[in-house]
Write a protein that holds these residues in place. Structure first.
Motif, short mmCIF file in Angstrom:
data_model
loop_
_atom_site.label_atom_id
_atom_site.label_comp_id
_atom_site.label_asym_id
_atom_site.label_seq_id
_atom_site.Cartn_x
_atom_site.Cartn_y
_atom_site.Cartn_z
N ALA A 186 0.83 -1.19 0.10
CA ALA A 186 0.10 -0.01 0.02
C ALA A 186 0.78 1.28 0.03
O ALA A 186 0.41 2.28 -0.41
CB ALA A 186 -1.01 -0.16 1.25
N ASN A 187 1.96 1.43 0.73
CA ASN A 187 2.71 2.35 0.87
C ASN A 187 3.16 2.78 -0.64
O ASN A 187 3.49 4.31 -0.91
CB ASN A 187 4.14 2.03 1.60
N GLU A 188 3.75 2.04 -1.56
CA GLU A 188 3.98 2.68 -2.94
C GLU A 188 2.95 3.14 -3.61
O GLU A 188 2.99 4.27 -4.15
CB GLU A 188 4.67 1.22 -3.75
N VAL A 189 1.76 2.60 -3.34
CA VAL A 189 0.50 3.36 -4.23
C VAL A 189 0.09 4.68 -3.49
O VAL A 189 0.09 5.51 -4.15
CB VAL A 189 -0.75 2.36 -4.01
N ILE A 190 0.13 4.87 -2.04
CA ILE A 190 0.02 5.81 -1.39
C ILE A 190 1.02 6.95 -1.70
O ILE A 190 0.53 8.36 -2.03
CB ILE A 190 -0.15 5.84 0.08
N LYS A 221 -12.30 8.91 -35.22
CA LYS A 221 -10.93 8.75 -35.43
C LYS A 221 -10.12 8.15 -33.94
O LYS A 221 -8.92 7.83 -33.97
CB LYS A 221 -10.07 9.93 -35.84
N HIS A 222 -11.05 8.09 -33.02
CA HIS A 222 -10.50 7.77 -31.66
C HIS A 222 -10.71 6.26 -31.34
O HIS A 222 -11.90 5.94 -31.64
CB HIS A 222 -10.69 8.71 -30.54
N VAL A 223 -9.84 5.45 -30.75
CA VAL A 223 -10.19 4.42 -30.10
C VAL A 223 -9.73 4.35 -28.83
O VAL A 223 -9.00 5.09 -28.21
CB VAL A 223 -9.46 2.92 -30.71
N MET A 224 -10.35 3.95 -27.92
CA MET A 224 -10.24 3.57 -26.38
C MET A 224 -8.77 3.16 -26.14
O MET A 224 -8.58 2.10 -26.40
CB MET A 224 -11.36 3.08 -25.50
N TYR A 225 -8.07 3.88 -25.16
CA TYR A 225 -6.91 3.41 -24.66
C TYR A 225 -6.98 1.99 -23.82
O TYR A 225 -7.98 1.84 -22.98
CB TYR A 225 -6.27 4.52 -23.97
N VAL A 226 -5.95 1.26 -23.87
CA VAL A 226 -5.95 -0.12 -23.42
C VAL A 226 -6.36 -0.04 -21.79
O VAL A 226 -7.20 -1.05 -21.58
CB VAL A 226 -4.73 -0.78 -23.52
N TRP A 227 -6.15 0.76 -20.89
CA TRP A 227 -6.33 0.49 -19.44
C TRP A 227 -7.76 0.86 -19.28
O TRP A 227 -8.51 0.25 -18.07
CB TRP A 227 -5.39 1.35 -18.80
N LEU A 228 -8.49 1.93 -19.90
CA LEU A 228 -10.00 2.08 -19.53
C LEU A 228 -10.54 0.93 -20.04
O LEU A 228 -11.64 0.45 -19.60
CB LEU A 228 -10.18 3.57 -20.20
N ASP A 229 -10.31 0.48 -21.38
CA ASP A 229 -11.07 -0.58 -21.98
C ASP A 229 -10.79 -2.06 -21.04
O ASP A 229 -11.79 -2.49 -20.52
CB ASP A 229 -10.37 -1.24 -23.36
N ALA A 230 -9.44 -2.27 -20.59
CA ALA A 230 -9.34 -3.54 -19.95
C ALA A 230 -9.77 -3.75 -18.59
O ALA A 230 -10.52 -4.38 -18.13
CB ALA A 230 -7.92 -3.83 -19.96
N LEU A 231 -9.51 -2.47 -17.72
CA LEU A 231 -9.93 -2.69 -16.50
C LEU A 231 -11.69 -2.53 -16.25
O LEU A 231 -12.16 -3.35 -15.37
CB LEU A 231 -9.66 -1.41 -15.82
N ASP A 260 3.26 -5.59 -10.59
CA ASP A 260 3.62 -4.72 -11.80
C ASP A 260 2.67 -4.25 -12.41
O ASP A 260 2.61 -3.00 -12.78
CB ASP A 260 4.40 -5.56 -12.89
N ILE A 261 1.49 -4.50 -12.10
CA ILE A 261 0.10 -3.87 -12.53
C ILE A 261 -0.67 -3.40 -11.17
O ILE A 261 -1.96 -2.92 -11.54
CB ILE A 261 -0.84 -4.67 -13.51
N LEU A 262 -0.31 -3.39 -10.35
CA LEU A 262 -0.98 -2.79 -9.04
C LEU A 262 -1.18 -1.29 -9.21
O LEU A 262 -2.47 -1.05 -8.75
CB LEU A 262 0.06 -3.03 -7.52
N ARG A 263 -0.43 -0.61 -9.57
CA ARG A 263 -0.96 0.85 -9.74
C ARG A 263 -2.01 1.10 -10.43
O ARG A 263 -2.87 1.93 -10.32
CB ARG A 263 0.32 1.67 -10.44
N PHE A 264 -2.13 0.41 -11.64
CA PHE A 264 -3.19 0.62 -12.55
C PHE A 264 -4.73 0.30 -11.62
O PHE A 264 -5.74 0.80 -12.04
CB PHE A 264 -3.31 -0.20 -13.84
N HIS A 265 -4.69 -1.23 -10.99
CA HIS A 265 -5.74 -1.49 -10.38
C HIS A 265 -5.98 -0.64 -9.05
O HIS A 265 -7.12 -0.58 -8.44
CB HIS A 265 -5.61 -3.21 -9.96
N ALA A 266 -4.98 -0.22 -8.50
CA ALA A 266 -5.27 0.44 -7.22
C ALA A 266 -5.64 1.93 -7.31
O ALA A 266 -5.87 2.60 -6.20
CB ALA A 266 -4.19 0.18 -6.03
N ILE A 267 -5.13 2.88 -8.49
CA ILE A 267 -5.38 3.89 -8.58
C ILE A 267 -6.30 4.35 -9.73
O ILE A 267 -7.51 4.94 -9.60
CB ILE A 267 -3.96 4.68 -8.89
N TYR A 268 -5.90 3.61 -10.84
CA TYR A 268 -6.87 4.07 -12.03
C TYR A 268 -8.28 3.60 -11.82
O TYR A 268 -9.19 4.12 -12.03
CB TYR A 268 -6.45 3.57 -13.29
N TRP A 269 -8.05 2.29 -11.61
CA TRP A 269 -9.58 1.60 -11.34
C TRP A 269 -10.49 2.05 -10.37
O TRP A 269 -11.57 2.20 -10.57
CB TRP A 269 -9.06 -0.12 -11.08
#
Length: 644
Positions: A186-190, A221-231, A260-269
């Motif tokens: 958690a510390n690295e995310v915070i 002309k736009h497609v959705m970027y992978v992390w919005l799509d995937a999460l 390695d994908i904690l940041r995406f799941h603990a912040i973006y998601w």
């Protein structure tokens, strides 16, 4: 109460490796455990199939992008089916229902003002599908996550207002200390969030392989970027934006990811969910990497271990047991065929398999394979009490994803059973014509095996079904309630004769750490050479003394900006000037706590650059499930004192 368990969706730029199997084994075991308890449980896994990297990989392989994604996705699904993974849904981000759900989420965020159009210019890593600022790059060019070169990209993009949710995220972490497991992660995310969040680019125009924009936005002309799509798969799989048929399972009980994908799941998601006014998952569980020779496995390094090859050689049940027993959750583990064989021979064969064989043998010899538990409490209350203490302890370990501790504690049951046989010696009682006492011991151990099989079922379902069939009972919610919760004993056993479950393994059954794609003699030779290299790992004492170890005193310490792990230290080694040492210990020590600390330093390492800073040595430290501790002299010594 419903339970929802998820793995990450695996990226289809390559076939499954041992790390993918580890994540899936944990999730499968948690899901099986909850279902055994009678919980209404939904288990999701699947594949992530959009993005520039997939488009480029398909082109390199001379295939249409959809056909390439179909092919690789099928390898994951087929492997999980072969492994008996008990998923309720296998989602693909190319599923039409998923794409519609993502488009609906985009519309909600856009209408709320959380998505806006602007221009983005920055350094982009194709491999990580991530943008980085100039200050985040290594040597001004290289990705800080994977080390590959980045490209400077300027293009129009839609942005998600991630910065808007900075305070809300920090409050959630503070109010929910178990949101990120293990807590040390958690510390690295915070710290990352406290460093300030920038709005997130969520669309691209430089490639076409992705979810199209909603018709209501009218921007083809736009497609959705992978992390919005995937999460968003975690809710589209339940029907978000379409049928809503299984949304009752949301929020997720636990979402398993690699560190390695904690940041995406603990912040973006969580920020996406806040924007959609959906509750946040109860827990994000981030496990460590499986390494080979201390390095993270990757296709580019050619050191990937294929779980199918290991399973073909040793069996999937043995592989499940080894991986879930070997490494504390959250820590890295190094795959070793020798350690694997040792666990099969000592724990599975000697402790569990041999105990079952003894019950089969004694019941056949003493009572024609029929056992009655009528006298167990009369002669074995002490063992029953000890068994119940173990059974009562197990649930907490599984809830905290500590499968290694769960199995370690569970194995105490087999120790209780084997010790009871040695102490009470049924063969002696039979000679003394004390048959009721002898058979009570046999029945005690049969009950221990039955209860242990129920609790081991989530980890080794096929093996425990064989044990249950041998003891003539079924493993299901009814037997769980009766034997584990209510602490009852099985009254009668009609024992079946069963071949040994775990024959001993004397020699490795495959080359050490097989590669994922052994397509010929060249790669086979490489694997054999690696095997020989790893086995020849003893050193002469003279080689040891080539390492210069010295006592150092930390005289300065400071945080490395843009890094959640590194501290920059000045260490006095009795030389003219203190040395600069960059150490990855920020998660465990504050700069202030290190001033005037005596440490042990490897003093003759070749200087290396970390985050662009010169490091002139390495601190010695020990790390386990409780965290990291620096190795220090028992008493203060002069700076520069040799160690050896």
């Amino acid at each position: 109460m419903s339970k929802y368990i998820t793995t990450p969706i695996y990226y289809v730029n390559g076939e499954a490796h041992i790390g993918h199997a580890y994540t899936t084994f944990i999730a499968d075991s948690v899901a099986r455990y909850e279902k055994l308890k009678g919980e209404d449980t939904y288990f999701l896994t699947g594949t992530d199939e959009h993005g520039q990297k997939i488009e480029e990989s398909a082109q390199k392989n001379g295939k249409a992008t959809q056909a390439f994604a179909d092919e690789i996705s099928a390898t994951f699904k087929n492997l999980w089916d072969e492994f008996g993974i008990s998923y309720d849904k296998f989602i693909r981000t190319t599923d039409e229902a998923h794409k519609k759900g993502v488009q609906r989420a985009f519309e909600v965020m856009y209408a709320k003002g959380d998505i806006y159009k602007d221009f983005y210019e920055g350094h982009y890593c194709v491999s990580c599908e991530t943008f980085f600022t100039e200050t985040q790059l290594v040597d001004g060019e290289f990705c800080p996550d994977c080390g590959r070169s980045t490209n400077v990209i300027k293009e129009e993009s839609y942005f998600f207002r991630l910065s808007k949710y900075e305070d809300a995220l920090l409050k959630h972490y503070n109010d929910n200390p178990d949101f990120i497991m293990p807590r040390s992660r958690a510390n690295e995310v915070i710290n990352f969030v406290k460093g300030g969040l920038r709005d997130l680019s969520v669309t691209r125009t430089s490639f076409t392989w992705g979810v199209k924009m909603p018709e209501s936005i009218k921007d083809d002309k736009h497609v959705m970027y992978v992390w919005l799509d995937a999460l968003l798969n975690y809710v589209t799989a339940l029907g978000y934006g379409t049928t809503e048929e299984n949304m009752r399972y949301w929020p997720a009980s636990v979402q398993l990811v690699g560190k390695d994908i904690l940041r995406f799941h603990a912040i973006y998601w969580p920020a996406f969910l806040m924007s959609l006014d959906l509750p946040l998952p109860k827990q994000i569980g981030a496990h460590g990497w499986w390494t080979r020779d201390g390095e993270k496995m990757s296709k580019s390094k050619g050191n990937v271990i294929s779980p199918k090859q290991v399973s073909d050689a040793y069996g999937v049940e043995n592989l499940r047991y080894f991986m879930l027993r070997e490494v504390p959750f959250g820590q890295d583990g190094d795959f070793s065929q020798r350690a694997f064989i040792d666990r099969i021979n000592s724990e599975l064969s000697n402790d569990l398999g041999n105990l079952l064989n003894r019950i089969i043998g004694m019941s056949g010899k003493y009572s024609d394979f029929e056992i009655d538990s009528v006298d167990v409490l009369k002669y074995h209350q002490k063992e029953i009490d000890a068994m119940n203490v173990v059974l009562d302890s197990l649930d907490a370990y599984m809830q905290n994803l500590q499968t290694h501790r769960y199995l370690e504690e569970l194995w105490r049951l087999f120790s209780i059973g084997n010790k009871a046989i040695e102490e009470h010696a049924p063969w002696v009682k039979m000679k003394e014509e004390r048959k009721d006492e002898a058979l009570a011991t046999v029945a005690l151990v049969a009950n221990i095996l039955a209860k242990a099989a129920i609790m081991l079922h989530a980890i080794m379902p096929k093996t425990t079904d064989i044990i249950a069939d041998t003891l003539n009972f079924s493993i299901d919610n009814a037997s769980y309630k009766e034997l584990v919760i209510e602490k009852k004993l099985l009254k009668l056993f009609n024992i079946k004769q069963t071949p040994p479950l775990f024959p001993r393994i004397e020699e490795p059954l495959m080359p050490e750490a097989p590669l994922a794609h052994p397509n010929g003699a060249k790669e086979e030779t490489k694997a054999v050479k690696e095997c020989a290299k790893e086995q020849d790992n003893l050193i002469e004492i003279g080689q040891f003394f080539q390492t210069s170890l010295k006592v150092g005193i930390v005289v300065e310490a400071e945080i490395v900006p843009k890094s959640s792990k590194l501290l920059k230290l000045k260490v006095d080694l009795g030389e003219e000037n203190p040395r600069q040492v960059v150490a990855g210990i920020r998660e465990f020590y504050t700069p202030e706590s290190l001033i005037n600390t005596h440490v042990c330093v490897v003093a003759n390492l070749k200087p290396a650059k970390l985050m662009g800073m010169l490091s002139e040595g390495m601190l010695l430290a020990a790390k386990d499930e409780d965290g990291l501790s620096l190795v220090r002299p028992e008493k203060p010594k002069k700076a520069g004192t040799p160690i050896g």
